[in-house]
Enzyme design. Structure first.
Site, PDB file in Angstrom:
ATOM      1  N   HIS A  67       0.663  -1.155   0.005  1.00 57.09           N
ATOM      2  CA  HIS A  67       0.016  -0.062   0.038  1.00 57.09           C
ATOM      3  C   HIS A  67       0.828   1.346  -0.351  1.00 57.09           C
ATOM      4  O   HIS A  67       1.648   1.243   0.728  1.00 57.09           O
ATOM      5  CB  HIS A  67      -1.039  -0.018   1.217  1.00 57.09           C
ATOM      6  CG  HIS A  67      -1.868  -1.163   1.191  1.00 57.09           C
ATOM      7  ND1 HIS A  67      -2.191  -1.927   2.352  1.00 57.09           N
ATOM      8  CD2 HIS A  67      -2.751  -1.608   0.281  1.00 57.09           C
ATOM      9  CE1 HIS A  67      -3.147  -2.898   2.009  1.00 57.09           C
ATOM     10  NE2 HIS A  67      -3.379  -2.507   0.711  1.00 57.09           N
ATOM     11  N   GLU A  70       1.765   3.575   3.045  1.00 52.93           N
ATOM     12  CA  GLU A  70       2.355   3.054   4.402  1.00 52.93           C
ATOM     13  C   GLU A  70       3.747   2.993   4.585  1.00 52.93           C
ATOM     14  O   GLU A  70       4.703   2.056   4.340  1.00 52.93           O
ATOM     15  CB  GLU A  70       1.739   1.582   4.534  1.00 52.93           C
ATOM     16  CG  GLU A  70       0.360   1.679   4.458  1.00 52.93           C
ATOM     17  CD  GLU A  70      -0.440   0.231   4.576  1.00 52.93           C
ATOM     18  OE1 GLU A  70      -1.516  -0.064   4.485  1.00 52.93           O
ATOM     19  OE2 GLU A  70       0.375  -0.872   4.566  1.00 52.93           O
ATOM     20  N   HIS A 163       3.431  -3.580   6.697  1.00 58.48           N
ATOM     21  CA  HIS A 163       2.413  -2.440   6.485  1.00 58.48           C
ATOM     22  C   HIS A 163       2.178  -1.638   7.640  1.00 58.48           C
ATOM     23  O   HIS A 163       2.760  -1.708   8.793  1.00 58.48           O
ATOM     24  CB  HIS A 163       1.243  -3.252   6.410  1.00 58.48           C
ATOM     25  CG  HIS A 163       1.004  -4.010   5.114  1.00 58.48           C
ATOM     26  ND1 HIS A 163       0.121  -3.686   3.855  1.00 58.48           N
ATOM     27  CD2 HIS A 163       1.503  -5.186   4.431  1.00 58.48           C
ATOM     28  CE1 HIS A 163       0.282  -4.530   2.867  1.00 58.48           C
ATOM     29  NE2 HIS A 163       1.032  -5.731   3.325  1.00 58.48           N
ATOM     30  N   GLU A 226       2.057  -5.305  10.758  1.00 59.77           N
ATOM     31  CA  GLU A 226       1.262  -3.947  10.902  1.00 59.77           C
ATOM     32  C   GLU A 226       2.115  -3.131  11.869  1.00 59.77           C
ATOM     33  O   GLU A 226       2.144  -3.435  13.256  1.00 59.77           O
ATOM     34  CB  GLU A 226      -0.168  -4.128  11.134  1.00 59.77           C
ATOM     35  CG  GLU A 226      -1.114  -4.841  10.338  1.00 59.77           C
ATOM     36  CD  GLU A 226      -1.623  -3.968   9.110  1.00 59.77           C
ATOM     37  OE1 GLU A 226      -1.132  -2.637   9.097  1.00 59.77           O
ATOM     38  OE2 GLU A 226      -1.990  -4.579   7.951  1.00 59.77           O
TER      39      GLU A 226
END
Length: 346
Positions: A67, A70, A163, A226
């Site tokens: 993404h 990010e 991410h 994450e």
């Protein structure tokens, strides 16, 4: 380090964002002072190998920017490349560095047409006109070629896809394990503990993500990480991710994880909210953090005749996002399974 490698390796992120490319095939590869070899393979794709790599050498795919907005893990990965090149970080593994959605990174957007992390496993063929479709196909090919030359020993193939989340979270740093049909790996949990990851989310169905593709197709010990919240380039407090960054560097350097690190809590996916049409309504405030709990009977979404109602005593929502395109996931619901999962690690 060869002179042609200096701008490429010293700041791989800047080199990539600028659209720079090696002038010729000779300039696309070289040897570092340590004897390690490097090769530029594609826009945002770089391979590094230690001087004495052989079929027993561990192979690690490190990806970020699937993404494009990010940014924290992209900056960490670029700095890691620079440190390997300068001899400040050890290299004991074959490493494939992937900056994922370069087009979106250049425009500071999550994606241009379609979420790249929903197009793997051949799903890019369904959206052939999408700007992301050829990139998904290319990243699949790079992963397959990289792992085709890798050892087939257990846990000799790794993929860490890094991410950041759109919203805040009860666990600032957490991991997602793709479903493969096998029990969760003690080796992966030991590494996640070493990285001081707060919790792990376990999928129960095969997915369309990059880590799901490498786990399923390439046999990689894979996870999605994450690491905090979305921020523009240059505005990240990278010190917040020092533990995860250090664990990545230890993996690449061939250093064993800390055996005393506490294992993370575990949550397992029990439900999914799917956006079916533009009439979709998600009854979750925009500032509700990931892993917020909801009690049995709570209606979390409506879409015509479709409703998502919490079925367990408590379910926690992860990645609530009503802005996705129809047909895509608008949220995951998970329940805690720490004791059960940790008792079945293999």
């Amino acid at each position: 380090m060869t002179s042609s490698a200096e701008p490429l390796l010293a700041d791989f992120l800047r080199y990539t964002l600028a659209g720079s490319r090696p002038a010729n095939e000779a300039a696309a590869r070289g040897t570092l002072e340590s004897g390690a070899r490097w090769q530029w393979l594609d826009d945002g794709v770089l391979q590094l190998e230690p001087a004495h790599a052989d079929r027993a050498t561990k192979s690690v795919l490190l990806s970020a920017g699937v993404h494009g907005d990010e940014t924290a893990p992209i900056e960490l990965l670029s700095q890691h490349v620079a440190d390997i090149a300068a001899g400040r970080a050890a290299l004991a593994c074959r490493v494939l560095v992937v900056l994922g959605n370069v087009g979106a990174m250049r425009e500071a957007r999550r994606y241009l047409d379609d979420d790249l992390n929903r197009l793997f496993g051949g799903r890019h063929a369904r959206v052939g006109e999408s700007a992301e479709a050829p990139r998904a196909a290319a990243l699949e090919t790079h992963a397959q070629r990289f792992f085709a030359a890798a050892s087939e020993a257990p846990h000799a193939r790794w993929h860490l896809d890094m991410h950041t989340a759109i919203r805040a979270s009860a666990f600032e740093q957490f991991a997602l394990l793709p479903y493969t049909g096998a029990l969760p790996s003690r080796v992966m949990f030991a590494w996640l503990a070493d990285a001081r990851i707060g919790c792990v989310l376990i999928h129960t169905e095969r997915g369309a993500t990059y880590s799901s593709f490498t786990a399923d197709t390439c046999g990689a010990t894979a996870c999605t990480l994450e690491l905090g919240k979305v921020q523009p380039f240059g505005q990240n407090d990278l010190a917040r991710f020092a533990n995860a960054d250090a664990a990545v560097r230890r993996l690449v350097a061939g250093v064993a994880p800390d055996p005393e690190a506490p294992l993370p809590r575990v949550f397992t996916v029990m439900g999914q909210i799917t956006k079916q049409s533009d009439a979709f309504e998600l009854h979750v405030a925009a500032d509700v953090p990931n892993f917020t709990p909801f009690a049995r009977g709570t209606v979390l979404a409506n879409d015509g005749g479709y409703r998502y109602v919490v079925a367990h005593e408590e379910e926690r929502i992860v990645f609530p996002n009503p802005s996705v395109k129809p047909g895509l996931r608008a949220g995951l619901l998970v329940v805690e399974t720490t004791a059960r999962t940790l008792g079945t690690l293999v």
